[in-house]
Scaffold this motif. Structure first.
Motif, PDB file in Angstrom:
ATOM      1  N   GLU A   1      -1.715  -0.581 -11.281  1.00 10.50           N
ATOM      2  CA  GLU A   1      -1.164   0.494 -11.511  1.00 10.50           C
ATOM      3  C   GLU A   1      -1.267   1.687 -10.248  1.00 10.50           C
ATOM      4  OE1 GLU A   1       2.042   0.987 -13.212  1.00 10.50           O
ATOM      5  OE2 GLU A   1       1.493  -1.225 -13.820  1.00 10.50           O
ATOM      6  N   TRP A   2      -2.407   1.877 -10.353  1.00 13.07           N
ATOM      7  CA  TRP A   2      -2.869   2.780  -9.334  1.00 13.07           C
ATOM      8  C   TRP A   2      -2.480   2.730  -7.827  1.00 13.07           C
ATOM      9  CZ3 TRP A   2      -5.177   7.526  -9.874  1.00 13.07           C
ATOM     10  CH2 TRP A   2      -5.778   8.099  -8.807  1.00 13.07           C
ATOM     11  N   ASN A   3      -2.515   1.665  -7.527  1.00 16.25           N
ATOM     12  CA  ASN A   3      -2.186   1.123  -6.197  1.00 16.25           C
ATOM     13  C   ASN A   3      -0.776   1.052  -6.221  1.00 16.25           C
ATOM     14  OD1 ASN A   3      -4.743   0.569  -4.880  1.00 16.25           O
ATOM     15  ND2 ASN A   3      -4.837  -1.579  -5.491  1.00 16.25           N
ATOM     16  N   ILE A   4      -0.036   0.606  -7.061  1.00 16.60           N
ATOM     17  CA  ILE A   4       1.368   0.891  -6.793  1.00 16.60           C
ATOM     18  C   ILE A   4       1.845   2.306  -6.832  1.00 16.60           C
ATOM     19  CG2 ILE A   4       3.580   0.374  -8.446  1.00 16.60           C
ATOM     20  CD1 ILE A   4       2.185  -2.008  -9.671  1.00 16.60           C
ATOM     21  N   PHE A   5       1.194   3.035  -7.741  1.00 13.30           N
ATOM     22  CA  PHE A   5       1.498   4.585  -7.583  1.00 13.30           C
ATOM     23  C   PHE A   5       1.357   5.129  -6.027  1.00 13.30           C
ATOM     24  CE2 PHE A   5       0.267   8.885  -7.708  1.00 13.30           C
ATOM     25  CZ  PHE A   5       1.482   9.714  -8.058  1.00 13.30           C
TER      26      PHE A   5
END
Length: 205
Positions: free
Chosen positions: A33-37
């Protein structure tokens, strides 16, 4: 605190317009989720975030009353440029006040340039390319946002000199000129007439 809603509304609108399918595709590829953001959502919403930041900065730059009441006017700690102008004028240091005013005007023009660059990209991301404005309209809107910032300098000088009674009807005169000019011009040139009406009201009153 006062300018935060401008940032919040603009950034929220930008993030809400990101296609959920794009985020889902990132998850299926194993992204966290961090990389997606940071690698998917943020680059797409970036124009809206920048627009909100510019608007919030421009609004906060000219803030006077709330800063003086909440944070105070402590030199080197809580004193902002508007408060510095006020203090310089109140103490008779007009040269120092002039330097602060030049800085404020310069920052205001930089904000206008940023608005010209990011206004339509944000509108395209938020509402679609069909709702983008012409470059001339964006320039008029940018000037319309510039004038209140410049007007803050006048208000600071007026407040520091105690000129409240002499300008008691200014707000009413500004509203009347804005309304009349906007009604006349909107019939002739459309939406741009409303923005020009605001500009004329600031320049004439």
């Amino acid at each position: 605190v006062i300018s935060f809603p401008l940032m919040y509304r603009s950034a929220r609108g930008a993030f809400e317009q990101v296609n959920p399918d794009v985020l889902s595709a990132g998850r299926t590829l194993g992204m966290s989720e961090w990389n997606i953001f940071w690698k998917v959502q943020m680059p797409i919403a970036w124009p809206g975030v920048i627009s909100g930041a510019v608007l919030a900065f421009a609004r906060g730059l000219g803030e006077f009353g709330a800063t003086a009441m909440i944070a105070g006017n402590i030199r080197g700690k809580t004193r902002t440029l508007p408060l510095a102008v006020y203090s310089a004028v109140a103490s008779g240091k007009m040269d120092d006040a002039g330097q602060y005013v030049v800085i404020l005007v310069g920052i205001s023009f930089i904000v206008v340039v940023c608005m010209n660059q990011f206004f339509n990209p944000f509108i395209k991301l938020w509402l679609g390319s069909d709702y983008c404005f012409s470059q001339k309209t964006v320039l008029i809107i940018s000037i319309m946002f510039l004038l209140p910032g410049l007007n803050n300098v006048i208000n600071i000088y007026k407040d520091s000199c105690g000129l409240f009674w002499e300008t008691r009807y200014r707000a009413l005169a500004t509203a009347i000129v804005n309304l009349v000019v906007s009604i006349v011009l909107v019939k002739k040139i459309g939406l741009e007439g409303v923005f020009i009406g605001t500009i004329v009201a600031y320049l004439t009153t």
